[in-house]
Design an enzyme around this catalytic site. Structure first.
Site, PDB file in Angstrom:
ATOM      1  N   ASP A 517       5.359 -49.062 184.697  1.00  0.00           N
ATOM      2  CA  ASP A 517       6.132 -47.827 184.638  1.00  0.00           C
ATOM      3  C   ASP A 517       5.572 -46.800 185.614  1.00  0.00           C
ATOM      4  OD1 ASP A 517       8.067 -46.061 183.791  1.00  0.00           O
ATOM      5  OD2 ASP A 517       7.081 -45.556 181.904  1.00  0.00           O
ATOM      6  N   GLU A 520       7.047 -45.094 191.119  1.00  0.00           N
ATOM      7  CA  GLU A 520       7.837 -44.691 192.295  1.00  0.00           C
ATOM      8  C   GLU A 520       6.984 -44.258 193.517  1.00  0.00           C
ATOM      9  OE1 GLU A 520      10.051 -45.171 188.992  1.00  0.00           O
ATOM     10  OE2 GLU A 520       8.483 -43.659 189.143  1.00  0.00           O
ATOM     11  N   ASP A 681      15.151 -44.407 182.379  1.00  0.00           N
ATOM     12  CA  ASP A 681      15.221 -43.514 181.236  1.00  0.00           C
ATOM     13  C   ASP A 681      16.650 -43.022 181.046  1.00  0.00           C
ATOM     14  OD1 ASP A 681      11.958 -42.084 181.976  1.00  0.00           O
ATOM     15  OD2 ASP A 681      12.544 -43.951 181.038  1.00  0.00           O
TER      16      ASP A 681
END
Length: 1001
Positions: A517, A520, A681
């Protein structure tokens, strides 16, 4: 989970004094005098920007202050293009020199005068057109990051269906089909094919852009290339994005507003029509010829990691639509795929970038997680309660609650003690279940001498952390406070990462897979936030559910102030759904322009891509952060997630000795070789359940087939009806996980009786279909054939299907028509084939009386999802779906056959042990029916232990057979249902390791 959206998941909030997020990326202290000077300069720059804003190319996203923009024209209309010379042909293509055709325009950078054109016919179906700076100074993706398929060793120049054509002065090129040379080119950069410029205002999503000209522009900080498209053509791909237009992209026709697809990996909670976690500059175009009523597909892939905008627009009064590429670095490295079918385009793309990883069979089970299982007791209780409700649970997950001090590779010694976690995970394994923990991208920085955190200090020893330009550690901020970030370009990082994961497993977290997670990569500081900060006192973080950040939102129609916080579908016999027009609207688009942000980094490229946060450094690592080998974050940012996925895959494979199961948020071309993906999300809203389908379709194009959404929604509160429908939908998606945020109401499927019942039914179908799912994934790992398919993939000449993303196909044979709106008991669905294809109901086996070329109304009471079987199919099923996949696999097989009108059917089933790293022993079973005979053949070395118990044949005849023969001997164990034309042959006990045949007459 995310760290940004004010109403989302893992939102970071802190006091204004904490964190020093306004500091520049240099490790120095500014004096008050210097600060005053900077403020004056910024004010002057703002005034200059206001003047420059009148220029057509200066919209809200590319205003720049005077000191940066003064040396650039900010207008491509005077760019001279290039002239081709020194052409050399070879057995595989051609090479030529491109020289700047006139004075430099320096629009958004410095023009590069000498370029090389290299054209390579790589196969009969793939053409490579690479335009790069002859000096090779521009960034290109290193082969060790994304290795592509090998160069050709034979001559395809005369046999390729793709043909490269060019003009020399000014240089332009266009791609045609050898099989259809008179058709409009597939890609065409000639000025004569494009509308006249300047075009002052073209709608592109929420923005408008100007088109000053269409020359080839190749500068150090700006590259531009434009191609004509057929007016209103069908474009799919280009992401990652949650597009309000659906799976088919908006190109500005038919009432559309056009698209700006920005490629810049960004941690934001599923905003609409903006860049988010992954970057995939690949599109499939599906062209329909109105005259011939035939369609063909082709693909275009830009192999680049550069931040970029890709525009899909249709200028006013233009007879053509456009695709325009605007890059802030790199080269123009294009691959073209000829198809001609959509699934062949996707296969050809996979052949280039690498085919998806082989999935372990347990990954196809149902997964359960939430942010908020605060200790082992609560986590174990979910496993117990799922078992008590008889809702199959294959994999239990933990979010960051697992960690000690929110730090990677730890478990909290009080709430998740390592020895107790080991026992819990062993209990799961004894029950054929599995465990997956989260790994966040950022590693906590040790902040004082008494703070002992080996994953950080070991990283310091091995020198694996990203750095500032001056060589100091780049310090970010995420959940544990101040953090550092692995540098995947360092030669030591792979060993470090494997060691950290191995130590974690040895400490009790004996994982079966890993959840990646925040990669990015996400950081709560806009620059290196170690500048001037007291690292011993990390700023406070307000978490969802805490006072000041309560989770109160529910799906459309549910009013918690009236009905309370249960989320029940009915209360005291009354429906809780009611129309609330203010709640039904889509989420607002953020649309923050770079020019509106205070403290914009003036070293950013003069052309500002349409990043949803504005400046490229916001909520991520600054663009001047450095990597081993001299790489800077500006060039490699979009690949951070991919490189973490590769490192994790290799580490987990080494630790477990089996196929790794990974799910990751940020992705890039070739990520599917290493990982699956969840759709980030999302929100507990009905429209996000619909977006689930387009997301799955996108990632099939991207060659990342193991994909799914957070079922029932992650952000906000779900309710009973939404969760009921979503649990059914996700049962027919590759990755099936229920997951929600901290502070929201619980949404495990046992919480509501109706959801529990719907889940049991849907999961039983999913588990019976596991041989089919597994075979589809074997095909995508072997050939790149997409698992989830848009309807037009299989029916390419039916224009009414081109925009459909409310339905989809699993493989060739299973049509899914979910309910995507509240408070209904029926659903509209189209049945492809225009009456020439027979569709049969999964549950009743009855033929659907479908409208031809239009919608058919289907019953869909709560708890029911419509599933239909295509004719001509033969599907191997598990006869006895059980609680876990291992228990399901222990039972016998059934075979379901749906005959076409001429009595034919065909299917295959791939079987292996479901865990060994290929190449591994395997067997492929083939089922073929014609003229009333079923032939079963076996090819492979894997021993199929399960027997075939029964065969169900749909569409045999109006009148039942008089005799059934099994292996040449008459059988007494069969029955015929005349109304359904259904023949059931039972008690077979057939060994599938040898050939067999069954006949009826």
């Amino acid at each position: 989970m995310s760290g940004v959206h004010p109403t989302a998941s893992k939102t970071r909030r802190q006091s204004p004094q904490a964190g020093r997020t306004d500091q520049p990326p240099r490790e120095s202290n500014l004096t008050s005098v210097a600060t005053m000077v900077v403020a004056i300069c910024v004010a002057i720059a703002a005034l200059a920007a206001a003047v420059l804003a009148e220029h057509p190319l200066f919209n809200e996203h590319n205003k720049r202050s005077l000191d940066e923009s003064a040396e650039f024209s900010l207008n491509v209309s005077s760019c001279p293009g290039y002239t081709l010379s020194s052409l050399e042909e070879s057995a595989v293509g051609l090479t030529a020199h491109l020289a700047l055709a006139g004075p430099s325009c320096d629009a958004f950078g410095h023009d590069i005068a000498d370029l090389t054109l290299q054209v390579t016919y790589e196969s009969d179906k793939r053409l490579h057109v690479n335009i790069f700076d002859t000096a090779n100074l521009q960034f290109t993706i290193p082969p060790f990051v994304v290795p592509l398929s090998s160069p050709p060793t034979e001559d395809f120049t005369k046999t390729s269906d793709l043909v490269f054509n060019y003009d020399s002065n000014p240089f332009a090129f266009w791609i045609t089909r050898r099989s259809d040379p008179d058709a409009m080119p597939l890609f065409d950069t000639r000025a004569s094919s494009l509308p006249s410029t300047p075009i002052s205002s073209v709608s592109a999503g929420a923005s408008t852009v100007s088109l000053d000209g269409f020359p080839l522009v190749f500068e150090d900080q700006y590259l531009q290339l434009t191609s004509a498209l057929p007016f209103g053509t069908n474009i799919y791909g280009l992401g990652e994005v949650v597009a309000t237009s659906g799976f088919r992209r908006d190109i500005g026709t038919g009432g559309g507003v056009g698209t700006i697809q920005t490629m810049w990996a960004r941690d934001d909670a599923d905003p609409l029509n903006q860049n988010i976690y992954g970057s995939h500059p690949i599109y499939v175009e599906h062209r329909y010829n109105e005259t011939t009523q035939k369609a063909q597909s082709h693909g275009v892939f830009l192999f680049s990691a550069s931040g970029s905008d890709i525009l899909l627009v249709t200028p006013p009064s233009s007879p053509v639509s456009l695709v325009q590429y605007r890059l802030i670095g790199g080269t123009l490295d294009f691959y073209f795929f000829s198809g001609p079918s959509s699934h062949e385009v996707i296969e050809q793309y996979g052949e280039l970038i690498g085919l998806p990883t082989w999935q372990p069979v347990f990954g196809f089970g149902f997964h359960l997680c939430r942010w908020g299982y605060e200790n082992l007791t609560v986590t174990r209780d979910q496993v117990i309660r799922m078992r008590e409700a008889n809702i199959p649970l294959e994999v239990m997950w933990n979010d960051i609650d697992l960690y000690h001090a929110v730090r990677d590779f730890t478990s909290d010694p009080v709430s998740f003690p390592g020895n107790e976690m080991r026992e819990f995970i062993k209990e799961l394994a004894e029950n054929h279940q599995h465990y997956i923990p989260i790994v966040d991208a950022a590693v906590a920085k040790q902040v004082n001498a008494t703070d002992i955190y080996d994953p950080y200090t070991r990283g310091v020893e091995l020198d694996v952390w990203m750095k500032n330009p001056d060589g100091s550690e780049y310090v970010g901020e995420v959940w544990p406070g101040y953090t550092v970030f692995p540098d995947w370009f360092s030669n030591s990082t792979q060993g470090y990462w494997e060691e950290a994961l191995r130590n974690w497993s040895h400490g009790g977290i004996e994982f079966s897979g890993i959840w990646l997670d925040m990669n990015e990569v996400s950081s709560f500081c806009d620059y290196s936030c170690g500048t001037g900060a007291d690292l011993s006192t990390p700023p406070p973080i307000l978490l969802p559910g805490e006072p000041g950040d309560l989770v109160t939102a529910y799906p459309e129609g549910y009013n918690a102030t009236v009905w309370g916080p249960s989320g029940n579908m009915t209360i005291n016999g009354t429906l809780t759904y009611g129309v609330d027009s203010s709640a039904v609207s889509a989420l607002d688009k953020r649309g923050i322009g770079a020019g509106d942000q205070p403290g914009v980094n003036l070293n950013y490229p003069p052309y500002a891509i349409h990043n949803g946060f504005g400046p490229l450094n916001v909520h991520t690592i600054a663009t001047n952060a450095t990597h081993a080998g001299g790489y800077v974050e500006l060039d490699v940012h979009n690949m951070w997630g991919l490189m973490e996925e590769k490192a994790t895959h290799m580490a987990v494979q080494e630790i477990l000795g089996t196929r790794p199961f990974l799910i990751s948020r940020s992705t890039f071309p070739s990520s599917g070789r290493w990982s699956g993906h969840w759709l980030g999300d999302n929100y507990s809203k009905w429209n996000y359940m619909h977006y689930n389908i387009q997301g799955a379709l996108q990632f099939q194009v991207f060659q990342i087939p193991m994909v799914g959404a957070d079922t029932c929604g992650f952000t906000g509160n779900t309710d009973e009806e939404l969760c009921n429908r979503w649990m059914q939908l996700s049962a027919f998606m590759p990755f099936y996980r229920n997951h929600n945020q901290l502070g929201a109401i619980p949404q495990e499927p046992y919480r509501w009786d109706s959801v529990a019942s719907a889940s049991r039914t849907a999961i039983a179908i999913r588990y019976s279909l596991l041989p089919y799912w597994y075979t589809l994934f074997a095909n995508v790992s072997s050939h790149g054939t997409p698992v989830i398919r848009a309807l037009f993939y299989e029916f390419p000449n039916e224009p009414e299907l081109f925009s459909i993303d409310s339905q989809y196909l699993i493989g060739r044979d299973i049509l899914v028509t979910p309910v995507l709106t509240p408070n209904v008991s029926s659903v509209e669905g189209i049945f492809p084939g225009r009456g020439q294809t027979i569709w049969r109901d999964w549950y009743t086996h009855e033929v659907v009386n479908a409208s031809v070329g239009g919608n058919t109304t289907l019953d869909a009471p709560i708890g029911h999802i419509n599933v239909h079987i295509r004719d001509g199919s033969a599907i191997l099923l598990h006869a006895q779906p059980a609680y876990t996949i291992a228990e399901t696999q222990a039972g016998p097989y059934n075979l379901l056959i749906s005959l076409s009108a001429d009595g034919y059917a065909f299917g295959t089933a791939y079987i292996d042990d479901g865990k060994t790293i290929p190449p591994t022993p395997n067997t492929t079973l083939t089922f073929e029916v014609s003229d009333g005979v079923l032939h079963i053949s076996n090819n492979g070395s894997y021993d199929v232990a399960q027997k075939l118990d029964s065969v169900t044949i749909l569409g045999t005849a109006d009148v039942g057979p008089s005799m059934v023969m099994v292996q040449g001997e008459q059988s007494a164990h069969w029955e015929f249902n005349e109304g359904k034309e259904e023949l059931i042959i039972s008690n077979l006990d057939l060994d599938l390791n040898t050939a067999a045949f069954i006949s009826w007459a």
